[in-house]
Design a protein around this motif. Structure first.
Motif, PDB file in Angstrom:
ATOM      1  N   LEU A 243      24.122  57.986  24.908  1.00 40.44           N
ATOM      2  CA  LEU A 243      23.674  58.963  25.898  1.00 40.44           C
ATOM      3  C   LEU A 243      22.941  60.116  25.218  1.00 40.44           C
ATOM      4  CD1 LEU A 243      23.597  60.196  28.760  1.00 40.44           C
ATOM      5  CD2 LEU A 243      25.868  61.155  28.298  1.00 40.44           C
ATOM      6  N   GLY A 244      23.511  60.635  24.137  1.00 40.14           N
ATOM      7  CA  GLY A 244      22.851  61.719  23.417  1.00 40.14           C
ATOM      8  C   GLY A 244      21.495  61.311  22.881  1.00 40.14           C
ATOM      9  N   LEU A 245      21.410  60.102  22.348  1.00 39.86           N
ATOM     10  CA  LEU A 245      20.138  59.614  21.822  1.00 39.86           C
ATOM     11  C   LEU A 245      19.102  59.471  22.941  1.00 39.86           C
ATOM     12  CD1 LEU A 245      19.691  56.771  19.235  1.00 39.86           C
ATOM     13  CD2 LEU A 245      18.311  56.808  21.291  1.00 39.86           C
ATOM     14  N   MET A 246      19.532  58.913  24.088  1.00 40.73           N
ATOM     15  CA  MET A 246      18.612  58.733  25.211  1.00 40.73           C
ATOM     16  C   MET A 246      18.132  60.078  25.747  1.00 40.73           C
ATOM     17  SD  MET A 246      18.379  55.401  25.562  1.00 40.73           S
ATOM     18  CE  MET A 246      17.501  55.311  27.105  1.00 40.73           C
ATOM     19  N   GLN A 247      19.030  61.051  25.833  1.00 42.08           N
ATOM     20  CA  GLN A 247      18.633  62.371  26.324  1.00 42.08           C
ATOM     21  C   GLN A 247      17.654  63.041  25.371  1.00 42.08           C
ATOM     22  OE1 GLN A 247      22.671  63.852  26.801  1.00 42.08           O
ATOM     23  NE2 GLN A 247      22.436  63.913  29.025  1.00 42.08           N
ATOM     24  N   GLU A 248      17.895  62.884  24.078  1.00 45.75           N
ATOM     25  CA  GLU A 248      17.012  63.505  23.085  1.00 45.75           C
ATOM     26  C   GLU A 248      15.623  62.896  23.125  1.00 45.75           C
ATOM     27  OE1 GLU A 248      16.728  63.855  18.220  1.00 45.75           O
ATOM     28  OE2 GLU A 248      18.675  63.574  19.179  1.00 45.75           O
ATOM     29  N   ARG A 249      15.555  61.574  23.283  1.00 49.09           N
ATOM     30  CA  ARG A 249      14.265  60.891  23.217  1.00 49.09           C
ATOM     31  C   ARG A 249      13.547  60.833  24.552  1.00 49.09           C
ATOM     32  NH1 ARG A 249      12.837  57.242  19.028  1.00 49.09           N
ATOM     33  NH2 ARG A 249      14.123  57.504  17.164  1.00 49.09           N
ATOM     34  N   CYS A 250      14.296  60.824  25.652  1.00 47.28           N
ATOM     35  CA  CYS A 250      13.681  60.575  26.963  1.00 47.28           C
ATOM     36  C   CYS A 250      13.670  61.794  27.871  1.00 47.28           C
ATOM     37  CB  CYS A 250      14.406  59.422  27.669  1.00 47.28           C
ATOM     38  SG  CYS A 250      14.462  57.900  26.709  1.00 47.28           S
ATOM     39  N   GLY A 251      14.507  62.783  27.595  1.00 48.37           N
ATOM     40  CA  GLY A 251      14.518  63.994  28.399  1.00 48.37           C
ATOM     41  C   GLY A 251      14.775  63.724  29.869  1.00 48.37           C
ATOM     42  N   ALA A 252      13.982  64.381  30.729  1.00 46.89           N
ATOM     43  CA  ALA A 252      14.176  64.264  32.179  1.00 46.89           C
ATOM     44  C   ALA A 252      13.843  62.886  32.720  1.00 46.89           C
ATOM     45  CB  ALA A 252      13.339  65.320  32.895  1.00 46.89           C
ATOM     46  N   ALA A 253      13.229  62.037  31.915  1.00 54.26           N
ATOM     47  CA  ALA A 253      12.928  60.675  32.377  1.00 54.26           C
ATOM     48  C   ALA A 253      14.194  59.838  32.538  1.00 54.26           C
ATOM     49  CB  ALA A 253      11.980  59.981  31.400  1.00 54.26           C
ATOM     50  N   LEU A 254      15.287  60.259  31.887  1.00 50.84           N
ATOM     51  CA  LEU A 254      16.557  59.541  32.019  1.00 50.84           C
ATOM     52  C   LEU A 254      17.175  59.909  33.359  1.00 50.84           C
ATOM     53  CD1 LEU A 254      18.673  57.699  30.668  1.00 50.84           C
ATOM     54  CD2 LEU A 254      19.733  59.774  29.742  1.00 50.84           C
ATOM     55  N   THR A 255      17.167  58.972  34.298  1.00 49.06           N
ATOM     56  CA  THR A 255      17.647  59.269  35.659  1.00 49.06           C
ATOM     57  C   THR A 255      19.004  58.666  35.964  1.00 49.06           C
ATOM     58  OG1 THR A 255      16.348  57.383  36.463  1.00 49.06           O
ATOM     59  CG2 THR A 255      15.346  59.564  36.636  1.00 49.06           C
ATOM     60  N   GLY A 256      19.435  57.672  35.216  1.00 49.36           N
ATOM     61  CA  GLY A 256      20.729  57.058  35.475  1.00 49.36           C
ATOM     62  C   GLY A 256      21.372  56.568  34.196  1.00 49.36           C
ATOM     63  N   TYR A 257      22.704  56.757  34.088  1.00 40.58           N
ATOM     64  CA  TYR A 257      23.420  56.286  32.909  1.00 40.58           C
ATOM     65  C   TYR A 257      24.836  55.939  33.337  1.00 40.58           C
ATOM     66  CZ  TYR A 257      24.716  55.872  27.981  1.00 40.58           C
ATOM     67  OH  TYR A 257      25.130  55.395  26.763  1.00 40.58           O
ATOM     68  N   GLU A 258      25.104  54.645  33.463  1.00 38.70           N
ATOM     69  CA  GLU A 258      26.375  54.155  33.992  1.00 38.70           C
ATOM     70  C   GLU A 258      27.166  53.431  32.910  1.00 38.70           C
ATOM     71  OE1 GLU A 258      27.269  54.352  37.572  1.00 38.70           O
ATOM     72  OE2 GLU A 258      25.715  55.884  37.329  1.00 38.70           O
ATOM     73  N   LEU A 259      28.463  53.698  32.858  1.00 38.92           N
ATOM     74  CA  LEU A 259      29.361  53.033  31.910  1.00 38.92           C
ATOM     75  C   LEU A 259      30.158  51.956  32.623  1.00 38.92           C
ATOM     76  CD1 LEU A 259      30.689  53.038  29.029  1.00 38.92           C
ATOM     77  CD2 LEU A 259      32.427  54.557  30.014  1.00 38.92           C
ATOM     78  N   MET A 260      30.277  50.779  32.006  1.00 40.41           N
ATOM     79  CA  MET A 260      31.074  49.685  32.563  1.00 40.41           C
ATOM     80  C   MET A 260      31.806  48.992  31.413  1.00 40.41           C
ATOM     81  SD  MET A 260      28.209  47.969  35.088  1.00 40.41           S
ATOM     82  CE  MET A 260      27.044  47.686  33.737  1.00 40.41           C
ATOM     83  N   SER A 261      33.082  48.733  31.597  1.00 38.68           N
ATOM     84  CA  SER A 261      33.827  48.010  30.580  1.00 38.68           C
ATOM     85  C   SER A 261      33.616  46.501  30.745  1.00 38.68           C
ATOM     86  CB  SER A 261      35.319  48.319  30.686  1.00 38.68           C
ATOM     87  OG  SER A 261      35.848  47.762  31.882  1.00 38.68           O
ATOM     88  N   ASP A 262      33.964  45.761  29.690  1.00 38.63           N
ATOM     89  CA  ASP A 262      33.862  44.298  29.771  1.00 38.63           C
ATOM     90  C   ASP A 262      34.785  43.751  30.860  1.00 38.63           C
ATOM     91  OD1 ASP A 262      33.006  41.665  28.762  1.00 38.63           O
ATOM     92  OD2 ASP A 262      35.096  41.482  28.139  1.00 38.63           O
ATOM     93  N   PHE A 263      35.958  44.377  31.026  1.00 42.94           N
ATOM     94  CA  PHE A 263      36.863  43.921  32.078  1.00 42.94           C
ATOM     95  C   PHE A 263      36.195  44.026  33.447  1.00 42.94           C
ATOM     96  CE2 PHE A 263      40.297  44.557  35.179  1.00 42.94           C
ATOM     97  CZ  PHE A 263      41.005  43.382  34.980  1.00 42.94           C
ATOM     98  N   CYS A 264      35.416  45.080  33.675  1.00 44.63           N
ATOM     99  CA  CYS A 264      34.697  45.230  34.941  1.00 44.63           C
ATOM    100  C   CYS A 264      33.742  44.060  35.175  1.00 44.63           C
ATOM    101  CB  CYS A 264      33.906  46.533  34.952  1.00 44.63           C
ATOM    102  SG  CYS A 264      34.889  48.033  35.007  1.00 44.63           S
ATOM    103  N   LEU A 265      32.959  43.713  34.153  1.00 46.49           N
ATOM    104  CA  LEU A 265      31.976  42.643  34.338  1.00 46.49           C
ATOM    105  C   LEU A 265      32.634  41.275  34.428  1.00 46.49           C
ATOM    106  CD1 LEU A 265      28.808  43.629  32.304  1.00 46.49           C
ATOM    107  CD2 LEU A 265      29.556  44.276  34.587  1.00 46.49           C
ATOM    108  N   ARG A 266      33.727  41.082  33.743  1.00 49.29           N
ATOM    109  CA  ARG A 266      34.473  39.828  33.906  1.00 49.29           C
ATOM    110  C   ARG A 266      35.013  39.712  35.342  1.00 49.29           C
ATOM    111  NH1 ARG A 266      36.364  37.118  29.083  1.00 49.29           N
ATOM    112  NH2 ARG A 266      35.765  38.236  27.188  1.00 49.29           N
ATOM    113  N   LEU A 267      35.456  40.829  35.879  1.00 51.62           N
ATOM    114  CA  LEU A 267      35.952  40.838  37.249  1.00 51.62           C
ATOM    115  C   LEU A 267      34.832  40.491  38.225  1.00 51.62           C
ATOM    116  CD1 LEU A 267      38.477  41.506  38.982  1.00 51.62           C
ATOM    117  CD2 LEU A 267      37.671  43.870  39.072  1.00 51.62           C
ATOM    118  N   VAL A 268      33.658  41.068  38.029  1.00 49.21           N
ATOM    119  CA  VAL A 268      32.509  40.763  38.883  1.00 49.21           C
ATOM    120  C   VAL A 268      32.143  39.287  38.770  1.00 49.21           C
ATOM    121  CG1 VAL A 268      30.039  41.180  39.222  1.00 49.21           C
ATOM    122  CG2 VAL A 268      31.594  43.109  38.880  1.00 49.21           C
ATOM    123  N   ALA A 269      32.122  38.766  37.546  1.00 50.75           N
ATOM    124  CA  ALA A 269      31.758  37.356  37.351  1.00 50.75           C
ATOM    125  C   ALA A 269      32.742  36.422  38.041  1.00 50.75           C
ATOM    126  CB  ALA A 269      31.690  37.047  35.853  1.00 50.75           C
TER     127      ALA A 269
END
Length: 474
Positions: A243-269
């Motif tokens: 997140l820090g790297l994206m904010q430093e390099r992209c500034g206001a262009a960064l509009t969304g940043y979502e965190l998901m664990s592997d357990f979440c994606l296994r549940l979706v699958a």
């Protein structure tokens, strides 16, 4: 609160205001308005009233104030904390704003839109798009939630990192007060230092101070391009570094940043096997990143490729997939949006909508996961959310051998563990869903006495009869 009054003159008076067709007293007709979105609780009401405009709302509220009848304002009824349904006493009326659904004005030069409270969020987004602009509030319920409800709960969503919560997207309000007067604060001003910021009181008040009937909303230029990437990570600490790297390099262009664990994606699958599986391997954590550019698609692509490339080179990221089409981007977002649906399909769990200083999130997850495992060995944490603005949906599912209903019996203990941990990190037990009736009794534990007393003083001043959405927040 006031005991239910007999029908007769009061209901006849409401019928004279809104018409017989828009005063519902039949049990079957009222039923859709009385149950919360998750189906956990069904209340009771004397009537459901559906006014057409602000004038009718004011007359209804005045009639209720005269008769000391409680009022439960209601929008799209998509809230998750029992804030928009009445209690079981049958004393209140439900005041549905769904017929106040007109877009009154679009001021392109001022980049504002004036809308009524019952407008569906997706319709507002569409009207802004047709006018060549963007209304950036976006959340899973946007096809049915209303802007009045969004304002009353200060809703968040996926673009808060760039544009802020609903509070930051509103310049002015029209409100019917608890005595039935109309406050016309529909001013599209970005600077106005003439006294108290009354608008701020009603946004996030969940209908406990008055009824929002219209609002002036901010509009933004439509981005020329939006690009989405899914980045595989080792841990929440890596997600924070990315997140820090994206904010430093992209500034206001960064509009969304979502965190998901592997357990979440296994549940979706497991529940939605037709959805894409971007990686052949499994990784502990994932960040869903969205960038938008007001310059060009090439500019957006350069930004995201450079930032993600730097993350891979430095070891912050383990792998990454960049969407090369709108359909691929939609597929990646569906993974995030289907997490709550997958939870519901898998069975009931104990949900938390919390916020923390972004810097504290990795340590919070580590510490709270450990506390829960010590208390309930084998429990499964479904942790995902808007890491960019510090908002986590930190939900707890039972151990595999424990039934969902049996685990729900421990809800108070689980809530205490999670919320006490949130408080230890100076966080909030409600980030974007509000307090409603569900978290009302926990509020005094996590807010100081001075703060609660000030809230009660505001409530008493603006709703002296205590008829506005009683039993919610306080």
């Amino acid at each position: 609160m006031t005991e239910p009054l007999p029908a007769g003159d009061f209901l006849s008076g409401l019928e004279a205001i809104v018409g017989a067709q828009h005063l519902l007293t039949d049990t079957a007709a009222m039923a859709p308005f009385l149950t919360d979105w998750r189906g956990r609780f069904t209340g009771s009401a004397r009537a459901v009233v559906l006014p057409l405009d602000t004038g009718e709302v004011a007359r209804v509220v005045a009639a209720c104030a005269a008769a000391r009848v409680p009022i439960v304002p209601q929008g799209g009824r998509t809230g998750l904390v029992l804030g928009s349904v009445p209690d079981a006493s049958g004393a209140a009326i439900v005041l549905s704003l769904r017929r106040l659904n007109r877009i009154r004005q679009i001021d392109a030069a001022n980049r504002t839109m004036t809308v009524e409270a019952g407008c569906i969020l997706a319709d507002i987004q569409g009207a802004a798009h047709q006018a060549g602009m963007l209304f950036p509030l976006s959340l899973a319920a946007e096809g049915s939630c209303t802007i009045g409800g969004n304002l009353s709960t200060n809703a968040g969503g996926t673009a808060v990192l760039r544009y802020g919560n609903t509070r930051e997207l509103c310049l002015g309000l029209e409100v019917v007060t608890a005595t039935g007067q109309v406050w016309d604060g529909l001013r599209g001003l970005r600077k106005d230092n003439t006294g108290y910021a009354l608008r701020e009181l009603f946004i996030g008040a969940e209908g406990t101070l008055g009824v929002i009937t219209a609002a002036v909303l901010k509009l933004y230029p439509q981005p020329k391009a939006a690009l989405t990437a899914l980045v595989a990570l080792e841990s929440p600490r890596s997600a924070l570094a990315l997140l820090g790297l994206m904010q430093e390099r992209c500034g206001a262009a960064l509009t969304g940043y979502e965190l998901m664990s592997d357990f979440c994606l296994r549940l979706v699958a497991s529940q939605f096997p037709a959805l894409p599986r971007p990686f052949a391997a499994h990784y502990p954590q994932y960040a869903l990143v969205e960038l938008s550019s007001n310059e060009s698609e090439d500019h957006a692509a350069d930004l995201v490729e450079s930032a993600v490339g730097a993350a891979l080179d430095s070891g912050i990221a383990l792998d990454a997939v960049l969407a090369t089409s709108s359909s691929q981007a939609l597929g990646l977002w569906k993974l995030r949006e289907h997490i709550p649906l997958a939870q519901a399909a898998a069975g009931k769990n104990i949900k938390h909508d919390i916020s923390l200083p972004v810097s504290s999130i990795p340590e919070f997850i580590e510490r709270t996961d450990a506390l829960l495992q010590a208390a309930f060995p084998g429990c499964q944490v479904v942790c995902f959310g808007h890491l960019g603005d510090g908002n986590l949906h930190y939900n707890v599912a039972p151990p595999p051998a424990v039934g969902h209903e049996d685990f729900l019996a421990h809800q108070d203990v689980v809530n205490r563990i999670v919320h006490d941990s949130v408080a230890a990190f100076r966080g909030s037990i409600s980030a974007e869903h509000g307090v409603g009736a569900l978290k009302r009794d926990e509020l005094p534990r996590y807010k100081g006495a001075v703060e609660v007393d000030m809230m009660r003083a505001v409530k008493a001043a603006l709703d002296p009869l205590g008829i506005m959405n009683p039993g919610k927040i306080l």
